[in-house]
Design a protein around this motif. Structure first.
Motif, PDB file in Angstrom:
ATOM      1  N   ALA A   1      63.706  16.881 -10.671  1.00  0.00           N
ATOM      2  CA  ALA A   1      62.654  15.866 -10.547  1.00  0.00           C
ATOM      3  C   ALA A   1      61.538  16.082 -11.550  1.00  0.00           C
ATOM      4  O   ALA A   1      61.097  15.132 -12.220  1.00  0.00           O
ATOM      5  CB  ALA A   1      62.095  15.886  -9.118  1.00  0.00           C
ATOM      6  N   ILE A   2      61.058  17.329 -11.698  1.00  0.00           N
ATOM      7  CA  ILE A   2      59.909  17.568 -12.582  1.00  0.00           C
ATOM      8  C   ILE A   2      60.305  17.535 -14.052  1.00  0.00           C
ATOM      9  O   ILE A   2      59.433  17.461 -14.919  1.00  0.00           O
ATOM     10  CB  ILE A   2      59.218  18.912 -12.253  1.00  0.00           C
ATOM     11  N   ARG A   3      61.604  17.532 -14.341  1.00  0.00           N
ATOM     12  CA  ARG A   3      62.082  17.426 -15.718  1.00  0.00           C
ATOM     13  C   ARG A   3      62.459  15.990 -16.093  1.00  0.00           C
ATOM     14  O   ARG A   3      62.908  15.725 -17.206  1.00  0.00           O
ATOM     15  CB  ARG A   3      63.289  18.339 -15.932  1.00  0.00           C
ATOM     16  N   GLY A   4      62.308  15.071 -15.136  1.00  0.00           N
ATOM     17  CA  GLY A   4      62.644  13.675 -15.411  1.00  0.00           C
ATOM     18  C   GLY A   4      64.133  13.399 -15.412  1.00  0.00           C
ATOM     19  O   GLY A   4      64.592  12.444 -16.052  1.00  0.00           O
ATOM     20  N   LYS A   5      64.890  14.205 -14.669  1.00  0.00           N
ATOM     21  CA  LYS A   5      66.344  14.071 -14.669  1.00  0.00           C
ATOM     22  C   LYS A   5      66.908  13.640 -13.321  1.00  0.00           C
ATOM     23  O   LYS A   5      68.123  13.579 -13.152  1.00  0.00           O
ATOM     24  CB  LYS A   5      66.991  15.401 -15.073  1.00  0.00           C
ATOM     25  N   LEU A   6      66.021  13.340 -12.358  1.00  0.00           N
ATOM     26  CA  LEU A   6      66.514  13.020 -11.022  1.00  0.00           C
ATOM     27  C   LEU A   6      66.848  11.535 -10.884  1.00  0.00           C
ATOM     28  O   LEU A   6      67.796  11.170 -10.187  1.00  0.00           O
ATOM     29  CB  LEU A   6      65.471  13.411  -9.967  1.00  0.00           C
ATOM     30  N   VAL A   7      66.080  10.676 -11.550  1.00  0.00           N
ATOM     31  CA  VAL A   7      66.331   9.233 -11.496  1.00  0.00           C
ATOM     32  C   VAL A   7      66.395   8.701 -12.927  1.00  0.00           C
ATOM     33  O   VAL A   7      65.827   9.307 -13.845  1.00  0.00           O
ATOM     34  CB  VAL A   7      65.225   8.494 -10.708  1.00  0.00           C
ATOM     35  N   PRO A   8      67.074   7.575 -13.136  1.00  0.00           N
ATOM     36  CA  PRO A   8      67.156   7.003 -14.499  1.00  0.00           C
ATOM     37  C   PRO A   8      65.780   6.571 -15.013  1.00  0.00           C
ATOM     38  O   PRO A   8      64.922   6.137 -14.249  1.00  0.00           O
ATOM     39  CB  PRO A   8      68.084   5.797 -14.312  1.00  0.00           C
ATOM     40  N   GLN A   9      65.588   6.701 -16.305  1.00  0.00           N
ATOM     41  CA  GLN A   9      64.365   6.206 -16.932  1.00  0.00           C
ATOM     42  C   GLN A   9      64.467   4.687 -17.106  1.00  0.00           C
ATOM     43  O   GLN A   9      65.527   4.170 -17.421  1.00  0.00           O
ATOM     44  CB  GLN A   9      64.181   6.859 -18.306  1.00  0.00           C
ATOM     45  N   ASP A  10      63.341   4.018 -16.873  1.00  0.00           N
ATOM     46  CA  ASP A  10      63.287   2.562 -17.043  1.00  0.00           C
ATOM     47  C   ASP A  10      62.390   2.269 -18.239  1.00  0.00           C
ATOM     48  O   ASP A  10      61.183   2.526 -18.196  1.00  0.00           O
ATOM     49  CB  ASP A  10      62.720   1.914 -15.785  1.00  0.00           C
ATOM     50  N   PRO A  11      62.953   1.721 -19.328  1.00  0.00           N
ATOM     51  CA  PRO A  11      62.138   1.447 -20.519  1.00  0.00           C
ATOM     52  C   PRO A  11      61.041   0.424 -20.273  1.00  0.00           C
ATOM     53  O   PRO A  11      60.115   0.301 -21.084  1.00  0.00           O
ATOM     54  CB  PRO A  11      63.168   0.913 -21.537  1.00  0.00           C
ATOM     55  N   ASN A  12      61.112  -0.313 -19.159  1.00  0.00           N
ATOM     56  CA  ASN A  12      60.084  -1.297 -18.836  1.00  0.00           C
ATOM     57  C   ASN A  12      58.880  -0.682 -18.128  1.00  0.00           C
ATOM     58  O   ASN A  12      57.861  -1.364 -17.940  1.00  0.00           O
ATOM     59  CB  ASN A  12      60.666  -2.407 -17.956  1.00  0.00           C
ATOM     60  N   ASP A  13      58.987   0.585 -17.735  1.00  0.00           N
ATOM     61  CA  ASP A  13      57.868   1.252 -17.071  1.00  0.00           C
ATOM     62  C   ASP A  13      56.700   1.423 -18.034  1.00  0.00           C
ATOM     63  O   ASP A  13      56.899   1.735 -19.217  1.00  0.00           O
ATOM     64  CB  ASP A  13      58.289   2.643 -16.563  1.00  0.00           C
ATOM     65  N   GLU A  14      55.502   1.242 -17.526  1.00  0.00           N
ATOM     66  CA  GLU A  14      54.311   1.556 -18.322  1.00  0.00           C
ATOM     67  C   GLU A  14      54.282   3.058 -18.567  1.00  0.00           C
ATOM     68  O   GLU A  14      54.403   3.837 -17.629  1.00  0.00           O
ATOM     69  CB  GLU A  14      53.068   1.136 -17.547  1.00  0.00           C
ATOM     70  N   PRO A  15      54.161   3.527 -19.810  1.00  0.00           N
ATOM     71  CA  PRO A  15      54.203   4.965 -20.085  1.00  0.00           C
ATOM     72  C   PRO A  15      53.031   5.717 -19.455  1.00  0.00           C
ATOM     73  O   PRO A  15      51.972   5.130 -19.206  1.00  0.00           O
ATOM     74  CB  PRO A  15      54.156   5.038 -21.611  1.00  0.00           C
TER      75      PRO A  15
END
Length: 287
Positions: free
Chosen positions: A14-28
């Protein structure tokens, strides 16, 4: 099955950003961080919070010297805990409270012993009288605050609910309020192996770990975009629900094994475990 190791593995992903898919539409998270800074400036201008004291080294030099312990997605940001905190306080010094201040039916005061499984338990909690309570107003907890142990087991932390609103932070705790990071996700980051190793490595104390505010403020937090924070929390909780079921089943199986062993021994001692053979030499002759 070691579900505790599984929990830590889930938190690590989770803390490495590997638990859920990244969404390119998310506000950074970089945009989120700008909003956090603007909100803190607003609160400072309104006199609701104080501006942090100037550091000996600038924020810029701090980040230049920072080496990320692991990579995170491009849409995330590394931030110091201090960057996303709008309220940060240590509980009152022990000298601020005396034996005469405690009573049986006063205001509860939260210490690390009252934090169990990320919840604040009222059982066996200490209380102080209302006269003393009025002199400690700066330590009053609000709903949504996070209480952290500053000695002993540093992984103890809990979110203040409506039930604990108005209680006091005890001498063995910190309490903080966050901006831009979901409280529930913060608890998962804080109890991860990464964060706990950092806190334990630099804490002091001969008989138990003691955490100071400066060390805690400099804890580096991987900050995801706001929408991804919610997805991460939901995924973590879905896994942890499964782990709780597994734990319950394992306890049930263990209890059943103990019961079966006891029953087998009982039958054996009563001579009911195997058929009797009339051709056997009686025990009286053997004796």
């Amino acid at each position: 099955m070691d579900t505790q190791k599984l929990r830590q593995r889930i938190l690590d992903l989770a803390i490495r950003g590997k638990l859920v898919p990244q969404d390119p539409n998310d506000e950074p998270a970089s945009v989120l961080l700008e909003r956090i800074r603007a909100e803190k400036e607003r609160l400072i201008a309104e006199g609701k919070i104080k501006r942090p004291k100037a550091k000996k080294s600038t924020d810029k030099s701090h980040y230049q010297n920072f080496t990320p312990p692991f990579p995170i997605p491009a849409s995330w940001q590394w931030v110091r805990l201090e960057d996303i905190v709008c309220r940060f306080s240590t509980g009152p010094f022990g000298s601020a409270l005396h034996k005469s201040d405690y009573c049986e039916s006063g205001i509860p005061i939260v210490n690390p012993t009252n934090i169990k499984n990320s919840l604040i338990e009222e059982t066996s909690i200490q209380r102080i009288n209302r006269d003393k309570y009025s002199t400690l107003s700066r330590y009053i907890l609000s709903e949504g605050d996070i209480v952290l142990a500053r000695r002993g087991n540093l992984s103890k932390c809990a979110i203040v609910t409506s039930n604990e609103r108005g209680w006091l932070c005890g001498t063995g705790s910190f309490f903080i309020s966050l901006i831009g990071l979901d409280n529930r996700l913060f608890l998962e980051i804080y109890t991860s192996k990464y964060a706990q190793e950092y806190l334990e490595s630099d804490s002091v104390g001969a008989t138990m770990s003691n955490l100071n505010q400066g060390l805690l403020e400099n804890l580096m937090i991987p900050l995801p975009p706001s929408k991804e924070q919610i997805r991460i929390i939901e995924k973590i909780h879905s896994y942890f629900d499964i782990f709780r079921i597994l734990d319950a089943n394992q306890r049930q199986v263990a209890n059943s094994i103990v019961a079966v062993k006891s029953k087998i021994l009982d039958l054996a001692m009563q001579g009911k475990l195997v058929p009797q053979d009339p051709a056997d030499e009686p025990a009286t002759d053997m004796l």
